[in-house]
Scaffold this active site. Structure first.
Site, PDB file in Angstrom:
ATOM      1  N   HIS A   1       5.850   6.023  11.324  1.00  0.00           N
ATOM      2  CA  HIS A   1       5.262   5.938   9.987  1.00  0.00           C
ATOM      3  C   HIS A   1       4.378   7.181   9.826  1.00  0.00           C
ATOM      4  O   HIS A   1       3.152   7.100   9.850  1.00  0.00           O
ATOM      5  CB  HIS A   1       4.447   4.651   9.902  1.00  0.00           C
ATOM      6  CG  HIS A   1       4.102   4.206   8.510  1.00  0.00           C
ATOM      7  ND1 HIS A   1       4.257   5.011   7.397  1.00  0.00           N
ATOM      8  CD2 HIS A   1       3.587   3.036   8.055  1.00  0.00           C
ATOM      9  CE1 HIS A   1       3.851   4.331   6.319  1.00  0.00           C
ATOM     10  NE2 HIS A   1       3.444   3.143   6.692  1.00  0.00           N
TER      11      HIS A   1
ATOM     12  N   ARG B   1       0.804  -1.228   0.000  1.00  0.00           N
ATOM     13  CA  ARG B   1       0.000   0.000   0.000  1.00  0.00           C
ATOM     14  C   ARG B   1       0.832   1.272   0.000  1.00  0.00           C
ATOM     15  O   ARG B   1       0.558   2.206  -0.752  1.00  0.00           O
ATOM     16  CB  ARG B   1      -0.910   0.061   1.242  1.00  0.00           C
ATOM     17  CG  ARG B   1      -2.227  -0.596   1.077  1.00  0.00           C
ATOM     18  CD  ARG B   1      -2.672  -1.142   2.416  1.00  0.00           C
ATOM     19  NE  ARG B   1      -1.832  -2.290   2.710  1.00  0.00           N
ATOM     20  CZ  ARG B   1      -2.141  -3.532   2.361  1.00  0.00           C
ATOM     21  NH1 ARG B   1      -3.278  -3.787   1.797  1.00  0.00           N
ATOM     22  NH2 ARG B   1      -1.320  -4.533   2.597  1.00  0.00           N
ATOM     23  N   THR B   2       1.819   1.335   0.892  1.00  0.00           N
ATOM     24  CA  THR B   2       2.563   2.590   1.007  1.00  0.00           C
ATOM     25  C   THR B   2       3.306   2.859  -0.297  1.00  0.00           C
ATOM     26  O   THR B   2       3.278   3.972  -0.830  1.00  0.00           O
ATOM     27  CB  THR B   2       3.526   2.553   2.205  1.00  0.00           C
ATOM     28  OG1 THR B   2       2.763   2.213   3.361  1.00  0.00           O
ATOM     29  CG2 THR B   2       4.187   3.892   2.432  1.00  0.00           C
TER      30      THR B   2
ATOM     31  N   LYS C   1      28.083  -3.417  -3.265  1.00  0.00           N
ATOM     32  CA  LYS C   1      29.517  -3.241  -3.548  1.00  0.00           C
ATOM     33  C   LYS C   1      30.215  -2.539  -2.392  1.00  0.00           C
ATOM     34  O   LYS C   1      31.362  -2.122  -2.507  1.00  0.00           O
ATOM     35  CB  LYS C   1      29.705  -2.389  -4.813  1.00  0.00           C
ATOM     36  CG  LYS C   1      29.090  -2.977  -6.063  1.00  0.00           C
ATOM     37  CD  LYS C   1      29.373  -2.052  -7.246  1.00  0.00           C
ATOM     38  CE  LYS C   1      28.511  -2.349  -8.444  1.00  0.00           C
ATOM     39  NZ  LYS C   1      28.556  -1.246  -9.407  1.00  0.00           N
TER      40      LYS C   1
ATOM     41  N   ARG D   1      11.707   3.697   2.936  1.00  0.00           N
ATOM     42  CA  ARG D   1      11.269   2.774   3.993  1.00  0.00           C
ATOM     43  C   ARG D   1      12.419   1.816   4.281  1.00  0.00           C
ATOM     44  O   ARG D   1      13.031   1.281   3.353  1.00  0.00           O
ATOM     45  CB  ARG D   1      10.040   1.989   3.544  1.00  0.00           C
ATOM     46  CG  ARG D   1       9.758   0.786   4.405  1.00  0.00           C
ATOM     47  CD  ARG D   1       8.474   0.074   4.044  1.00  0.00           C
ATOM     48  NE  ARG D   1       7.304   0.819   4.477  1.00  0.00           N
ATOM     49  CZ  ARG D   1       6.082   0.281   4.582  1.00  0.00           C
ATOM     50  NH1 ARG D   1       5.888  -0.981   4.282  1.00  0.00           N
ATOM     51  NH2 ARG D   1       5.065   1.017   4.983  1.00  0.00           N
TER      52      ARG D   1
HETATM   53  C1  NCD Z   1       1.848  -0.826   8.040  1.00  0.00           C
HETATM   54  C2  NCD Z   1       3.365  -0.742   8.115  1.00  0.00           C
HETATM   55  O1  NCD Z   1       4.046  -1.070   7.177  1.00  0.00           O
HETATM   56  O2  NCD Z   1       3.807  -0.304   9.160  1.00  0.00           O
HETATM   57  N1  NCD Z   1       1.390  -1.041   6.736  1.00  0.00           N
HETATM   58  C3  NCD Z   1       1.194   0.059   5.958  1.00  0.00           C
HETATM   59  O3  NCD Z   1       2.082   0.861   5.751  1.00  0.00           O
HETATM   60  N2  NCD Z   1      -0.047   0.249   5.495  1.00  0.00           N
HETATM   61  C4  NCD Z   1       1.256  -1.736   9.019  1.00  0.00           C
HETATM   62  C5  NCD Z   1       1.715  -3.151   9.077  1.00  0.00           C
HETATM   63  O4  NCD Z   1       2.528  -3.607   8.280  1.00  0.00           O
HETATM   64  O5  NCD Z   1       1.226  -3.838   9.965  1.00  0.00           O
END
Ligand code: NCD
Length: 328
Positions: free
Chosen positions: A140, A57-58, A86, A107
Protein backbone atom coordinates in the site's frame (compact mmCIF):
# COMPACT_ATOMS: atom_id res chain seq x y z
CA UNK A 1 7.84 9.12 -11.51
CA UNK A 2 5.32 7.16 -13.63
CA UNK A 3 3.76 4.01 -12.12
CA UNK A 4 3.56 3.74 -8.34
CA UNK A 5 3.11 0.02 -7.85
CA UNK A 6 5.30 -0.51 -4.80
CA UNK A 7 7.60 1.45 -2.53
CA UNK A 8 10.70 0.81 -4.68
CA UNK A 9 10.07 3.96 -6.73
CA UNK A 10 10.83 6.23 -3.77
CA UNK A 11 14.23 7.36 -2.58
CA UNK A 12 15.09 9.84 0.15
CA UNK A 13 15.26 12.86 -2.17
CA UNK A 14 11.82 12.07 -3.59
CA UNK A 15 10.36 11.39 -0.13
CA UNK A 16 11.66 14.72 1.19
CA UNK A 17 10.42 16.55 -1.93
CA UNK A 18 6.96 14.98 -1.61
CA UNK A 19 6.77 15.87 2.08
CA UNK A 20 7.71 19.48 1.32
CA UNK A 21 5.17 19.67 -1.53
CA UNK A 22 2.47 18.15 0.72
CA UNK A 23 3.02 20.87 3.31
CA UNK A 24 2.94 23.58 0.64
CA UNK A 25 -0.32 22.26 -0.88
CA UNK A 26 -1.88 21.93 2.57
CA UNK A 27 -0.89 25.49 3.42
CA UNK A 28 -1.81 27.07 0.06
CA UNK A 29 -5.25 25.40 0.19
CA UNK A 30 -6.07 27.22 3.44
CA UNK A 31 -6.94 30.48 1.65
CA UNK A 32 -9.70 30.79 -0.96
CA UNK A 33 -7.26 32.29 -3.46
CA UNK A 34 -4.80 29.47 -2.85
CA UNK A 35 -7.50 26.80 -3.15
CA UNK A 36 -8.64 28.33 -6.47
CA UNK A 37 -5.05 28.46 -7.75
CA UNK A 38 -4.68 24.73 -7.01
CA UNK A 39 -8.03 23.90 -8.59
CA UNK A 40 -7.05 25.61 -11.85
CA UNK A 41 -3.85 23.58 -12.26
CA UNK A 42 -5.09 20.37 -13.91
CA UNK A 43 -8.62 20.90 -15.26
CA UNK A 44 -7.93 18.91 -18.43
CA UNK A 45 -6.72 15.79 -16.61
CA UNK A 46 -8.92 12.82 -15.80
CA UNK A 47 -8.46 10.03 -13.27
CA UNK A 48 -10.04 6.60 -13.00
CA UNK A 49 -10.57 5.19 -9.51
CA UNK A 50 -10.93 1.43 -9.86
CA UNK A 51 -11.52 0.01 -6.38
CA UNK A 52 -12.82 -3.55 -6.29
CA UNK A 53 -12.09 -3.92 -2.57
CA UNK A 54 -13.79 -1.92 0.19
CA UNK A 55 -12.28 1.49 0.90
CA UNK A 56 -13.34 4.62 2.70
CA UNK A 57 -10.27 6.78 3.35
CA UNK A 58 -8.09 5.79 0.43
CA UNK A 59 -10.93 6.19 -2.06
CA UNK A 60 -12.19 9.49 -0.62
CA UNK A 61 -8.76 10.99 -0.15
CA UNK A 62 -7.71 10.03 -3.71
CA UNK A 63 -10.97 11.44 -5.07
CA UNK A 64 -10.70 14.65 -3.06
CA UNK A 65 -7.00 15.01 -3.88
CA UNK A 66 -8.13 15.03 -7.53
CA UNK A 67 -10.69 17.71 -6.72
CA UNK A 68 -8.07 19.84 -4.94
CA UNK A 69 -6.11 20.03 -8.23
CA UNK A 70 -9.13 20.26 -10.56
CA UNK A 71 -8.66 16.72 -11.92
CA UNK A 72 -11.98 15.10 -12.87
CA UNK A 73 -12.53 11.55 -11.72
CA UNK A 74 -14.66 8.56 -12.61
CA UNK A 75 -14.97 5.38 -10.64
CA UNK A 76 -15.78 1.70 -10.68
CA UNK A 77 -16.05 0.24 -7.19
CA UNK A 78 -17.99 -2.90 -7.91
CA UNK A 79 -16.70 -5.43 -10.47
CA UNK A 80 -20.33 -6.57 -10.88
CA UNK A 81 -21.06 -3.38 -12.82
CA UNK A 82 -18.07 -3.63 -15.17
CA UNK A 83 -17.72 -5.78 -18.26
CA UNK A 84 -15.63 -8.22 -16.28
CA UNK A 85 -18.96 -9.97 -15.55
CA UNK A 86 -19.29 -10.52 -19.31
CA UNK A 87 -15.96 -12.30 -19.22
CA UNK A 88 -13.73 -9.39 -20.20
CA UNK A 89 -10.23 -10.02 -18.97
CA UNK A 90 -8.59 -7.84 -16.33
CA UNK A 91 -6.08 -6.65 -18.94
CA UNK A 92 -8.78 -5.62 -21.43
CA UNK A 93 -10.68 -3.75 -18.71
CA UNK A 94 -7.58 -1.82 -17.66
CA UNK A 95 -6.73 -1.03 -21.27
CA UNK A 96 -10.28 0.28 -21.72
CA UNK A 97 -10.00 2.56 -18.68
CA UNK A 98 -6.71 3.88 -20.04
CA UNK A 99 -8.49 4.91 -23.26
CA UNK A 100 -10.50 7.52 -21.37
CA UNK A 101 -8.28 8.82 -18.57
CA UNK A 102 -4.78 10.03 -17.75
CA UNK A 103 -4.14 8.01 -14.60
CA UNK A 104 -5.60 4.83 -13.07
CA UNK A 105 -5.72 4.45 -9.30
CA UNK A 106 -6.57 0.88 -8.33
CA UNK A 107 -7.21 -1.34 -5.32
CA UNK A 108 -7.73 -5.09 -5.51
CA UNK A 109 -8.32 -7.88 -2.98
CA UNK A 110 -5.42 -9.87 -4.47
CA UNK A 111 -1.75 -9.02 -4.69
CA UNK A 112 -0.03 -8.45 -8.01
CA UNK A 113 -2.77 -6.81 -10.07
CA UNK A 114 -1.34 -3.29 -10.00
CA UNK A 115 1.95 -4.75 -11.26
CA UNK A 116 0.07 -6.57 -14.04
CA UNK A 117 -1.72 -3.34 -15.00
CA UNK A 118 1.59 -1.44 -15.08
CA UNK A 119 3.21 -4.14 -17.25
CA UNK A 120 0.28 -3.91 -19.65
CA UNK A 121 0.60 -0.11 -19.82
CA UNK A 122 4.29 -0.45 -20.63
CA UNK A 123 3.38 -2.57 -23.65
CA UNK A 124 0.77 -0.29 -25.30
CA UNK A 125 1.14 2.90 -27.38
CA UNK A 126 -0.81 5.15 -25.00
CA UNK A 127 0.20 4.16 -21.46
CA UNK A 128 -1.13 5.98 -18.40
CA UNK A 129 0.37 5.76 -14.91
CA UNK A 130 -0.93 3.10 -12.52
CA UNK A 131 -1.13 4.02 -8.85
CA UNK A 132 -1.50 1.11 -6.44
CA UNK A 133 -4.05 2.01 -3.74
CA UNK A 134 -3.68 -1.35 -1.96
CA UNK A 135 -2.86 -4.73 -3.46
CA UNK A 136 -4.25 -7.53 -1.31
CA UNK A 137 -2.05 -8.40 1.65
CA UNK A 138 1.03 -7.14 -0.12
CA UNK A 139 1.59 -3.40 -0.52
CA UNK A 140 0.00 0.00 0.00
CA UNK A 141 2.67 2.46 -1.16
CA UNK A 142 0.65 5.69 -0.99
CA UNK A 143 -0.42 4.89 2.57
CA UNK A 144 3.27 4.45 3.45
CA UNK A 145 3.90 7.92 2.01
CA UNK A 146 1.27 9.58 4.14
CA UNK A 147 2.53 7.64 7.14
CA UNK A 148 6.07 8.92 6.50
CA UNK A 149 4.67 12.44 6.17
CA UNK A 150 2.73 12.12 9.43
CA UNK A 151 5.81 10.78 11.24
CA UNK A 152 7.99 13.58 9.85
CA UNK A 153 5.41 16.16 10.98
CA UNK A 154 5.11 14.56 14.41
CA UNK A 155 8.90 14.60 14.84
CA UNK A 156 9.32 18.10 13.41
CA UNK A 157 10.97 19.48 16.54
CA UNK A 158 13.15 16.42 17.16
CA UNK A 159 14.94 15.99 13.83
CA UNK A 160 12.42 13.96 11.83
CA UNK A 161 12.32 10.19 11.39
CA UNK A 162 16.11 9.68 11.43
CA UNK A 163 17.25 8.03 14.66
CA UNK A 164 13.76 7.15 15.89
CA UNK A 165 12.44 3.92 17.39
CA UNK A 166 9.13 2.99 15.78
CA UNK A 167 6.85 0.24 17.03
CA UNK A 168 4.50 -1.54 14.62
CA UNK A 169 1.72 -3.47 16.30
CA UNK A 170 -1.13 -5.81 15.41
CA UNK A 171 -1.63 -8.07 12.41
CA UNK A 172 1.79 -7.53 10.84
CA UNK A 173 1.51 -10.70 8.77
CA UNK A 174 -1.39 -9.53 6.62
CA UNK A 175 -1.28 -5.76 7.09
CA UNK A 176 -0.08 -4.23 3.82
CA UNK A 177 0.40 -0.78 5.41
CA UNK A 178 3.11 -1.95 7.81
CA UNK A 179 4.71 -4.09 5.11
CA UNK A 180 5.10 -0.99 2.90
CA UNK A 181 6.05 1.42 5.71
CA UNK A 182 8.73 -0.93 7.09
CA UNK A 183 10.33 -1.06 3.63
CA UNK A 184 10.41 2.74 3.32
CA UNK A 185 12.40 2.97 6.56
CA UNK A 186 15.51 2.01 4.62
CA UNK A 187 15.74 5.64 3.51
CA UNK A 188 16.07 6.97 7.07
CA UNK A 189 19.21 6.84 9.17
CA UNK A 190 19.47 4.80 12.38
CA UNK A 191 15.79 3.89 12.58
CA UNK A 192 14.98 0.97 14.83
CA UNK A 193 11.75 -1.00 14.34
CA UNK A 194 10.01 -2.97 17.06
CA UNK A 195 7.41 -5.47 15.82
CA UNK A 196 4.75 -6.17 18.44
CA UNK A 197 2.41 -8.93 17.29
CA UNK A 198 0.66 -12.09 18.41
CA UNK A 199 2.66 -15.18 17.49
CA UNK A 200 0.34 -16.17 14.63
CA UNK A 201 0.53 -12.71 13.01
CA UNK A 202 4.20 -11.80 13.11
CA UNK A 203 5.89 -9.87 10.32
CA UNK A 204 6.52 -12.10 7.29
CA UNK A 205 10.01 -13.38 6.40
CA UNK A 206 10.14 -11.48 3.08
CA UNK A 207 9.96 -8.11 4.86
CA UNK A 208 12.47 -9.20 7.50
CA UNK A 209 14.86 -10.35 4.77
CA UNK A 210 14.47 -6.94 3.09
CA UNK A 211 15.25 -5.17 6.38
CA UNK A 212 18.30 -7.41 6.95
CA UNK A 213 19.50 -6.74 3.45
CA UNK A 214 19.27 -2.97 3.97
CA UNK A 215 20.73 -2.97 7.47
CA UNK A 216 17.55 -1.82 9.23
CA UNK A 217 17.58 -2.93 12.85
CA UNK A 218 14.40 -4.58 14.11
CA UNK A 219 13.35 -6.57 17.14
CA UNK A 220 10.22 -8.61 17.81
CA UNK A 221 8.25 -8.84 21.02
CA UNK A 222 4.87 -9.72 22.45
CA UNK A 223 5.30 -7.44 25.47
CA UNK A 224 3.84 -4.05 24.60
CA UNK A 225 4.02 -2.62 28.12
CA UNK A 226 7.73 -3.34 28.44
CA UNK A 227 8.53 -1.76 25.12
CA UNK A 228 6.24 1.31 25.16
CA UNK A 229 8.58 3.61 27.17
CA UNK A 230 11.31 3.31 24.52
CA UNK A 231 9.10 4.06 21.49
CA UNK A 232 9.01 7.39 19.66
CA UNK A 233 5.95 6.21 17.75
CA UNK A 234 3.61 3.27 17.86
CA UNK A 235 1.87 2.39 14.59
CA UNK A 236 -1.19 0.35 15.52
CA UNK A 237 -3.06 -1.88 13.05
CA UNK A 238 -6.24 -3.95 13.16
CA UNK A 239 -6.71 -7.67 12.69
CA UNK A 240 -7.11 -8.29 8.93
CA UNK A 241 -9.79 -10.94 9.46
CA UNK A 242 -11.09 -10.62 5.88
CA UNK A 243 -8.04 -12.65 4.89
CA UNK A 244 -8.88 -15.52 7.27
CA UNK A 245 -9.12 -18.90 5.59
CA UNK A 246 -10.01 -20.85 8.71
CA UNK A 247 -11.30 -18.19 11.13
CA UNK A 248 -7.76 -17.92 12.53
CA UNK A 249 -8.11 -14.38 13.93
CA UNK A 250 -11.01 -15.26 16.20
CA UNK A 251 -8.75 -17.40 18.40
CA UNK A 252 -6.29 -14.58 19.11
CA UNK A 253 -6.44 -12.55 22.31
CA UNK A 254 -5.90 -8.99 21.12
CA UNK A 255 -6.10 -7.39 24.57
CA UNK A 256 -2.28 -7.29 24.99
CA UNK A 257 -1.98 -5.45 21.68
CA UNK A 258 -4.17 -2.43 22.36
CA UNK A 259 -3.64 1.19 23.32
CA UNK A 260 -5.90 2.65 25.99
CA UNK A 261 -5.59 5.18 28.83
CA UNK A 262 -3.25 2.85 30.79
CA UNK A 263 -0.84 2.46 27.88
CA UNK A 264 -0.78 6.25 27.40
CA UNK A 265 0.70 6.57 30.89
CA UNK A 266 3.59 4.32 29.81
CA UNK A 267 4.40 6.31 26.69
CA UNK A 268 6.78 9.22 26.46
CA UNK A 269 5.24 12.70 26.39
CA UNK A 270 6.66 13.37 22.92
CA UNK A 271 5.69 10.01 21.42
CA UNK A 272 2.88 9.61 18.91
CA UNK A 273 0.22 7.03 18.06
CA UNK A 274 -0.60 6.30 14.41
CA UNK A 275 -3.15 3.98 12.80
CA UNK A 276 -4.04 3.66 9.10
CA UNK A 277 -7.71 3.18 10.13
CA UNK A 278 -10.30 1.74 10.22
CA UNK A 279 -9.78 0.70 13.82
CA UNK A 280 -11.35 -2.08 15.78
CA UNK A 281 -10.87 -2.32 19.52
CA UNK A 282 -7.08 -1.85 19.31
CA UNK A 283 -7.23 1.85 20.13
CA UNK A 284 -9.71 2.91 22.81
CA UNK A 285 -11.75 5.97 21.76
CA UNK A 286 -10.59 7.74 24.95
CA UNK A 287 -7.12 7.94 23.36
CA UNK A 288 -8.50 10.26 20.64
CA UNK A 289 -8.36 13.33 22.87
CA UNK A 290 -4.71 12.80 23.84
CA UNK A 291 -2.32 15.14 22.00
CA UNK A 292 -0.17 12.13 21.06
CA UNK A 293 -3.01 10.61 19.01
CA UNK A 294 -2.10 11.40 15.39
CA UNK A 295 -4.42 9.11 13.43
CA UNK A 296 -7.10 11.68 12.57
CA UNK A 297 -4.43 14.07 11.38
CA UNK A 298 -2.82 11.14 9.53
CA UNK A 299 -6.11 10.45 7.75
CA UNK A 300 -6.38 14.07 6.57
CA UNK A 301 -2.69 14.12 5.60
CA UNK A 302 -3.62 11.34 3.18
CA UNK A 303 -5.55 13.75 0.98
CA UNK A 304 -2.72 16.32 0.91
CA UNK A 305 -0.04 13.71 0.26
CA UNK A 306 -2.07 12.20 -2.58
CA UNK A 307 -2.59 15.67 -4.07
CA UNK A 308 1.21 16.06 -3.95
CA UNK A 309 1.55 12.74 -5.72
CA UNK A 310 -0.86 13.69 -8.53
CA UNK A 311 0.87 17.08 -8.86
CA UNK A 312 4.20 15.27 -9.28
CA UNK A 313 2.83 12.69 -11.71
CA UNK A 314 1.33 15.47 -13.87
CA UNK A 315 4.36 17.77 -13.69
CA UNK A 316 2.98 20.77 -11.76
CA UNK A 317 4.97 20.33 -8.55
CA UNK A 318 7.46 23.10 -9.35
CA UNK A 319 4.69 25.49 -10.39
CA UNK A 320 3.07 24.98 -6.98
CA UNK A 321 6.36 25.49 -5.13
CA UNK A 322 7.07 28.68 -7.12
CA UNK A 323 3.60 30.13 -6.52
CA UNK A 324 3.40 29.26 -2.82
CA UNK A 325 4.87 32.57 -1.48
CA UNK A 326 1.96 34.44 -3.14
CA UNK A 327 -0.45 32.73 -0.77
CA UNK A 328 1.60 32.91 2.43
C1 NCD B 1 -5.71 0.14 5.34
C2 NCD B 1 -5.82 -0.79 4.15
O1 NCD B 1 -6.79 -0.76 3.43
O2 NCD B 1 -4.87 -1.52 3.97
N1 NCD B 1 -6.68 1.15 5.32
C3 NCD B 1 -6.38 2.29 4.62
O3 NCD B 1 -6.07 2.25 3.45
N2 NCD B 1 -6.38 3.43 5.32
C4 NCD B 1 -5.63 -0.55 6.63
C5 NCD B 1 -6.68 -1.53 7.00
O4 NCD B 1 -7.67 -1.73 6.30
O5 NCD B 1 -6.51 -2.12 8.06
Amino acid sequence: MFHIVNTDVFDRVLLDDLCRLTTVIRTVAKSDDGARFLKDLLPTRRAMLYFTQPSTRTFLSMNNACHVLGIRSSEIRDPEVSSEVKGETFEDSIRTFSSYVDVIVMRTPEAGYAARAAALMDSIPRPVPIINAGSGKDQHPTQALLDVYTLERSFESTGGIDGKTIGMMGDLKRGRTVRSLARLMRHYRDVRLVFIAPEAFEMEPDVKAFLDEHGIVYTETRRLHETLPELDAVYVTRMQSEHDVDDESSGVNLAPFTIGPLELTMMRDDACVLHPLPRGSEIHPDVDADPRAMYWRQERNGMWMRAALFASVFGVAQEIMDAAPRFA
